[in-house]
Motif scaffolding. Structure first.
Motif, PDB file in Angstrom:
ATOM      1  N   ASP A 119       0.781  -1.112   0.158  1.00  0.00           N
ATOM      2  CA  ASP A 119       0.208  -0.675  -0.043  1.00  0.00           C
ATOM      3  C   ASP A 119       1.508   1.152  -0.242  1.00  0.00           C
ATOM      4  OD1 ASP A 119      -1.465   2.004   0.786  1.00  0.00           O
ATOM      5  OD2 ASP A 119      -2.820   1.034   1.914  1.00  0.00           O
ATOM      6  N   GLY A 121       0.001   4.421  -0.540  1.00  0.00           N
ATOM      7  CA  GLY A 121      -0.677   5.541  -0.111  1.00  0.00           C
ATOM      8  C   GLY A 121      -1.159   6.407  -0.473  1.00  0.00           C
ATOM      9  N   GLU A 122      -1.555   7.704  -0.821  1.00  0.00           N
ATOM     10  CA  GLU A 122      -2.088   8.318  -1.586  1.00  0.00           C
ATOM     11  C   GLU A 122      -1.441   9.507  -2.617  1.00  0.00           C
ATOM     12  OE1 GLU A 122      -6.357   9.918  -0.523  1.00  0.00           O
ATOM     13  OE2 GLU A 122      -5.138   9.308   1.675  1.00  0.00           O
ATOM     14  N   TRP A 255      -4.489   2.066  -8.772  1.00  0.00           N
ATOM     15  CA  TRP A 255      -4.979   2.868  -8.149  1.00  0.00           C
ATOM     16  C   TRP A 255      -6.479   2.637  -7.975  1.00  0.00           C
ATOM     17  CZ3 TRP A 255      -5.389   8.774 -10.564  1.00  0.00           C
ATOM     18  CH2 TRP A 255      -5.422  10.018  -9.542  1.00  0.00           C
ATOM     19  N   ASN A 258     -10.216   4.022  -3.250  1.00  0.00           N
ATOM     20  CA  ASN A 258      -9.999   4.791  -1.379  1.00  0.00           C
ATOM     21  C   ASN A 258      -8.949   5.362  -1.719  1.00  0.00           C
ATOM     22  OD1 ASN A 258      -8.071   2.998  -1.909  1.00  0.00           O
ATOM     23  ND2 ASN A 258      -7.771   2.077   0.150  1.00  0.00           N
ATOM     24  N   HIS A 260      -5.677   4.613  -2.580  1.00  0.00           N
ATOM     25  CA  HIS A 260      -4.243   4.668  -2.463  1.00  0.00           C
ATOM     26  C   HIS A 260      -4.216   3.895  -3.864  1.00  0.00           C
ATOM     27  CE1 HIS A 260      -4.169   4.471   2.013  1.00  0.00           C
ATOM     28  NE2 HIS A 260      -4.987   5.203   1.771  1.00  0.00           N
ATOM     29  N   TYR A 262      -1.802   0.524  -5.159  1.00  0.00           N
ATOM     30  CA  TYR A 262      -1.051  -0.556  -5.034  1.00  0.00           C
ATOM     31  C   TYR A 262      -0.445  -1.193  -5.568  1.00  0.00           C
ATOM     32  CZ  TYR A 262      -5.148  -0.401  -0.974  1.00  0.00           C
ATOM     33  OH  TYR A 262      -5.451  -0.087   0.158  1.00  0.00           O
TER      34      TYR A 262
END
Length: 277
Positions: A119, A121-122, A255, A258, A260, A262
């Motif tokens: 993960d 993150g954003e 993408w 949420n 995020h 991955y």
């Protein structure tokens, strides 16, 4: 000092368990250890330390001695290293980095490890978050950047570290060793930047080459691949799931809803040994 050498698609790292080994000067040792003629040879030195906010703390030092905020390929390698050396029995691990807490997950099928999913993150898209200074718009998407008289349309993304993404028709015509460092150190990037050149094959497949901030040309870059997918979606070139083809192999990126990113791919141990300080 005991060490182990790993790579993720050819993006290679020396991993040291800093909970057992002592390094007095991380920056200088990164220069020494990463030297491919006089040291072990690697794109970066990774030191694992205790953390008060995650399972472990991961510090990453580039081959030029500078400290990196985050590295996706190193994260996959660290997760497998920790599990296989029985430092943790967790299959989902939290790692403290300068870019925040990153969560790799070891994926097994029939008892065999098949991939490591991270993960990431954003993505951060505001210019001040990246940082980049060439535009006052909310996002830097397909904005012209002049470099030595040539104009490149750039898209900028932060994955905890800065990325400048450029789309080209033929990636084989890009002189990465020449243009990479010029963009990395361009005044538009106050903290320098990673540079990714992308050739879109189709909406699920993208070819990428990377010039990494502090390391130069590398075989792969996990945060760069993440930024590449974001940039491709923002420019209307790709779907939110795609395979990124790098010099060292393929990464699968998503993408998610949420927001995020991955990323899934391999992590391979090459050798281990004792480094004579």
């Amino acid at each position: 000092m005991q060490f182990t050498k790993w790579h993720g698609l050819g993006n290679d790292f020396v991993i040291v368990n800093g909970m057992k080994e002592h390094i007095a000067d991380y920056h200088q040792q990164a220069l020494n250890i990463c030297d491919r003629n006089f040291g072990i040879g690697a794109d970066g030195l990774v030191v694992l330390l205790p953390s008060d906010i995650a399972d472990f703390r991961m510090r990453i030092f580039n081959s030029d001695g500078s400290e990196a905020d985050m590295c996706g390929n190193a994260t996959r390698c660290v997760a497998r290293y920790l599990f296989e050396n029985k430092i943790t029995d967790k299959k989902i691990i939290t790692l403290e980095t300068l870019a925040g807490i990153i969560t790799p997950e070891l994926i097994f099928e029939n008892g065999n490890l098949v991939t490591v999913k991270v993960d990431m993150g954003e993505p951060r898209l505001k210019p001040v978050q990246i940082p980049v200074t060439i535009s006052e718009l909310e996002q830097v998407v397909h904005i012209p950047l002049n470099v030595d008289g040539e104009t490149y349309n750039i898209t900028c993304v932060s994955m905890g570290n800065p990325h400048c993404v450029i789309f080209v028709d033929d990636i084989n015509k890009v002189n990465l060793s020449s243009i990479g460092p010029k963009i990395e150190t361009h005044p538009a990037f106050p903290k320098k930047t990673n540079v990714e050149f992308l050739q879109v094959i189709d909406r699920q497949t993208i070819r990428m080459r990377v010039w990494e901030r502090g390391a130069g040309i590398t075989k792969a870059c996990g945060t760069g691949a993440s930024a590449a997918l974001v940039a491709a979606v923002l420019n209307g070139h790709a779907n939110r799931q795609a395979t990124i083809i790098l010099d060292g192999g393929n990464l699968f990126l998503e993408w998610a809803d949420n927001n995020h990113i991955y990323k899934s791919g391999p992590a391979v141990e090459v050798f281990r040994g004792e480094y004579l300080l």
